[in-house]
Design an enzyme around this catalytic site. Structure first.
Site, short mmCIF file in Angstrom:
data_model
loop_
_atom_site.label_atom_id
_atom_site.label_comp_id
_atom_site.label_asym_id
_atom_site.label_seq_id
_atom_site.Cartn_x
_atom_site.Cartn_y
_atom_site.Cartn_z
N ARG A 176 22.16 0.33 24.94
CA ARG A 176 23.61 -0.32 24.91
C ARG A 176 24.68 0.69 25.93
NH1 ARG A 176 23.31 1.65 19.05
NH2 ARG A 176 22.25 -0.28 18.31
N ARG A 249 -3.97 1.94 14.02
CA ARG A 249 -3.62 3.07 14.42
C ARG A 249 -3.33 3.82 13.10
NH1 ARG A 249 -4.78 6.75 17.98
NH2 ARG A 249 -2.86 8.11 18.44
N ARG A 280 7.47 13.37 15.19
CA ARG A 280 8.83 13.55 14.56
C ARG A 280 8.72 14.48 13.25
NH1 ARG A 280 9.46 7.03 13.89
NH2 ARG A 280 7.81 6.50 12.70
N TYR A 353 2.83 -5.70 12.97
CA TYR A 353 3.69 -4.95 12.55
C TYR A 353 4.97 -5.49 12.20
CZ TYR A 353 6.67 -1.00 12.25
OH TYR A 353 8.05 0.03 11.55
N ASP A 355 8.59 -5.21 10.02
CA ASP A 355 9.51 -4.25 9.27
C ASP A 355 9.71 -4.74 7.71
OD1 ASP A 355 10.21 -2.17 10.88
OD2 ASP A 355 11.76 -3.54 11.89
P1 FAD Z 1 1.76 -1.94 2.42
O1 FAD Z 1 2.64 -0.96 2.01
O2 FAD Z 1 0.65 -1.42 3.18
O3 FAD Z 1 0.94 -2.21 0.70
C1 FAD Z 1 -0.29 -2.94 0.85
C2 FAD Z 1 -1.05 -2.29 -0.30
O4 FAD Z 1 -2.34 -2.76 -0.50
C3 FAD Z 1 -1.41 -0.83 -0.31
O5 FAD Z 1 -0.69 -0.17 -1.32
C4 FAD Z 1 -2.69 -0.65 -0.28
O6 FAD Z 1 -3.33 0.31 -1.08
C5 FAD Z 1 -3.11 -1.74 -1.19
N1 FAD Z 1 -4.60 -2.19 -0.98
C6 FAD Z 1 -5.18 -2.64 0.32
N2 FAD Z 1 -6.40 -3.01 0.23
C7 FAD Z 1 -6.75 -2.71 -1.30
C8 FAD Z 1 -7.81 -2.95 -1.70
N3 FAD Z 1 -9.07 -3.47 -1.36
N4 FAD Z 1 -7.77 -3.16 -3.21
C9 FAD Z 1 -6.53 -2.69 -3.65
N5 FAD Z 1 -5.54 -2.39 -3.16
C10 FAD Z 1 -5.43 -2.61 -1.83
N6 FAD Z 1 10.02 -0.72 7.82
C11 FAD Z 1 11.33 -0.88 7.98
O7 FAD Z 1 11.88 -1.89 7.86
N7 FAD Z 1 12.21 0.37 8.37
C12 FAD Z 1 11.58 1.51 8.43
O8 FAD Z 1 12.24 2.63 8.91
C13 FAD Z 1 10.08 1.72 8.42
N8 FAD Z 1 9.40 2.86 8.83
C14 FAD Z 1 8.16 2.73 8.98
C15 FAD Z 1 7.49 3.89 9.19
C16 FAD Z 1 6.06 4.02 9.31
C17 FAD Z 1 5.55 5.46 9.52
C18 FAD Z 1 5.10 2.87 8.97
C19 FAD Z 1 3.71 2.82 8.94
C20 FAD Z 1 5.76 1.78 8.47
C21 FAD Z 1 7.27 1.66 8.66
N9 FAD Z 1 7.93 0.49 8.15
C22 FAD Z 1 9.27 0.21 8.30
C23 FAD Z 1 7.16 -0.80 7.65
C24 FAD Z 1 7.00 -0.88 6.21
O9 FAD Z 1 6.15 0.15 5.96
C25 FAD Z 1 6.24 -2.06 6.04
O10 FAD Z 1 7.15 -3.22 6.37
C26 FAD Z 1 5.76 -2.38 4.55
O11 FAD Z 1 5.48 -1.15 3.82
C27 FAD Z 1 4.88 -3.46 4.55
O12 FAD Z 1 4.42 -3.55 2.90
P2 FAD Z 1 3.02 -4.56 2.78
O13 FAD Z 1 3.11 -4.61 1.13
O14 FAD Z 1 2.93 -5.30 3.74
O15 FAD Z 1 1.92 -3.22 2.80
N1 UDP Z 2 9.44 5.27 21.38
C1 UDP Z 2 9.67 6.33 22.41
N2 UDP Z 2 10.24 7.38 22.24
C2 UDP Z 2 11.09 7.83 21.19
C3 UDP Z 2 10.99 6.76 20.09
C4 UDP Z 2 10.22 5.64 20.36
O1 UDP Z 2 9.12 6.19 23.40
O2 UDP Z 2 11.84 8.78 20.96
C5 UDP Z 2 8.57 4.35 21.63
C6 UDP Z 2 7.23 4.38 21.26
O3 UDP Z 2 6.46 3.60 22.38
C7 UDP Z 2 7.28 3.73 19.85
C8 UDP Z 2 8.34 2.50 20.11
O4 UDP Z 2 9.34 3.12 21.12
O5 UDP Z 2 6.34 3.24 19.57
C9 UDP Z 2 8.83 2.16 18.91
O6 UDP Z 2 9.49 3.00 18.27
P1 UDP Z 2 9.96 2.99 16.74
O7 UDP Z 2 10.66 4.42 16.56
O8 UDP Z 2 11.02 1.73 16.54
O9 UDP Z 2 8.93 2.76 15.94
P2 UDP Z 2 8.28 3.13 14.57
O10 UDP Z 2 7.06 4.24 15.03
O11 UDP Z 2 9.18 3.89 13.65
O12 UDP Z 2 7.56 2.01 13.96
#
Ligand code: FAD
Ligand code: UDP
Length: 371
Positions: A176, A249, A280, A353, A355
């Site tokens: 932006r 991943r 981070r 993926y 949120d």
């Molecule tokens: P999960 O949270 O993975 O739940 C699935 C569950 O199933 C797990 O607890 C697992 O143990 C269980 N399970 C799997 N297989 C089995 C089995 N065979 N038997 C029993 N249990 C099992 N979203 C946002 O909106 N904002 C953010 O800032 C944000 N940051 C993130 C940062 C990271 C590093 C990551 C990885 C994700 C982030 N997300 C964020 C996304 C968010 O984590 C997901 O949207 C959410 O957790 C998904 O929920 P879920 O129930 O689909 O999956």
């Molecule tokens: N990204 C980047 N530099 C940064 C932050 C993010 O290049 O400082 C890129 C990177 O490719 C990343 C994507 O933007 O995978 C999405 O970033 P975001 O932080 O939204 O993803 P998160 O890892 O939190 O799901």
């Protein structure tokens, strides 16, 4: 047929919302999770008086008022606004890409100057239609920002060259031409007071929950325990990888308690140089607005987040949604569509993926359709 109307595999956000809706519709629900806690990846734990995001920083943001009203039934949300910092060598920048970033990068002041700088770099790159992440990034923000803030971070995050990654990964980063560091464009944003775990606990209050329980430890039993099954684990594993393995991943988290009150002055600081092995550092107390609110918490908890290759047995944090994996997933999805009793949901069941707000919306829709 079974003892329960519904078995939900996974006590993450999708499973918890589905369980809440099913219980509200009078269904008898069993939720199992192989982990020792509820919440899946949004799990938070109290440490030194601070809610620690055990699987990485989670900021709730949405423009969907139905989702916002729904989650607010289970938690009060604070007024946290996510403003991200990025360190490249000894330089510090604001993210997402906005006038603060451009001003620091080029010593300019006005949007017209920033647009001119970017346009010149985009023209020099000569990209007409971006075919990969590198081209997408350069055509959005120019080469300087790409090289300092995107290239190294993305390469370490995904373990691949930016040219080998799909463009969509970077499309969701806001750009932006105003001085606004708010990371998200959504109308609603915040962190649940008391942590995500307490919110999920409330959602699960009318269901039976069994932790440390893997579906595959007794698949036959779990398939017969309920009339219908909601499955939020990996879809390829459910089908014994019959078409081949989907790729994911990984991530590693290193958490540390520091004897200092304020370590980095911000909830998240990205390290964009490839040579620094983590992407981070999270300083959890800043999500709770405690520093600003004047409440003194003498210590601080930080987490370094390291990207990692994924192998079977590791926690699958991100699906790798490139063409090859998407095509493979499509074959599993076709199998899943033929299932009578099993509903696949969440980021692993749907190999996408997502949120948190999208996960809540998906669970609300799926439960309404199937209950
Ligand atoms: P999960 O949270 O993975 O739940 C699935 C569950 O199933 C797990 O607890 C697992 O143990 C269980 N399970 C799997 N297989 C089995 C089995 N065979 N038997 C029993 N249990 C099992 N979203 C946002 O909106 N904002 C953010 O800032 C944000 N940051 C993130 C940062 C990271 C590093 C990551 C990885 C994700 C982030 N997300 C964020 C996304 C968010 O984590 C997901 O949207 C959410 O957790 C998904 O929920 P879920 O129930 O689909 O999956
Ligand atoms: N990204 C980047 N530099 C940064 C932050 C993010 O290049 O400082 C890129 C990177 O490719 C990343 C994507 O933007 O995978 C999405 O970033 P975001 O932080 O939204 O993803 P998160 O890892 O939190 O799901």
């Amino acid at each position: 047929m079974g003892k329960y109307d519904l078995l939900i595999v996974g006590a993450g956000l999708y499973g918890a919302v589905f369980a809440e809706r099913a219980a509200a519709a009078g269904k008898k629900v069993l939720v199992i999770d192989k982990r020792a806690h509820i919440g899946g990846n949004i799990y938070t734990e109290l440490n030194e008086g601070i809610q620690v995001h055990m699987y990485g920083a989670h900021i709730f943001h949405t423009s969907d008022s139905r989702v916002w009203e729904y989650v607010n039934r289970f938690a009060g949300f604070n007024n946290y606004r996510h403003c991200l910092l990025a360190v490249y060598k000894d330089e510090l920048y604001n993210l997402p890409f906005n006038m603060n970033t451009f001003s620091k990068m080029w010593g300019i002041r006005t949007p017209a100057e920033a647009r001119e700088k970017i346009a010149a770099q985009v023209a020099q790159a000569g990209i007409s239609e971006a075919a990969n992440l590198e081209e997408q990034a350069v055509s959005l923000v120019g080469r300087d920002i790409y090289e300092k803030l995107i290239e190294g971070y993305t390469r370490k995050q995904w373990g691949r060259e930016c040219r080998e990654l799909p463009a969509f990964i970077i499309k969701r980063l806001p750009v932006r031409f105003v001085y606004d560091n708010n990371y998200f464009n959504d109308i609603y944003q915040g962190i649940p007071e008391g942590g995500y775990t307490a919110m999920v606990q409330k959602m699960l209050s009318s269901a039976e929950v069994e932790l440390d329980t893997d579906f595959y430890a007794d698949r036959e039993h779990f398939m017969s325990v309920a009339d219908r099954i909601v499955f939020t684990g990996m879809i390829d594993e459910f089908y014994d990888h019959c078409f081949g393995r989907l790729e994911y991943r990984g991530l590693k988290f290193e958490t540390e308690i520091l004897d200092t009150e304020n370590f980095q002055g911000n909830a998240v600081v990205n390290y964009t140089e490839y040579e620094i092995p983590y992407t981070r550092i999270i300083e959890h107390k800043h999500f709770e607005l405690k520093c600003q609110g004047g409440e003194r918490v003498p210590k601080t908890v930080i987490t370094r987040e390291y990207p990692a290759a994924w192998k079977p047995g590791d926690e699958p944090y991100y699906p790798v949604n490139d063409d090859k994996n998407n095509a493979l997933y499509e074959r599993y999805r076709e199998l899943a569509a033929k299932e009578g009793r099993v509903i696949f949901g969440g980021r692993l069941g749907g190999y996408r993926y997502l949120d948190m707000d999208k996960v809540v919306a998906m669970a609300l829709d799926d439960s309404r359709e199937s209950l």
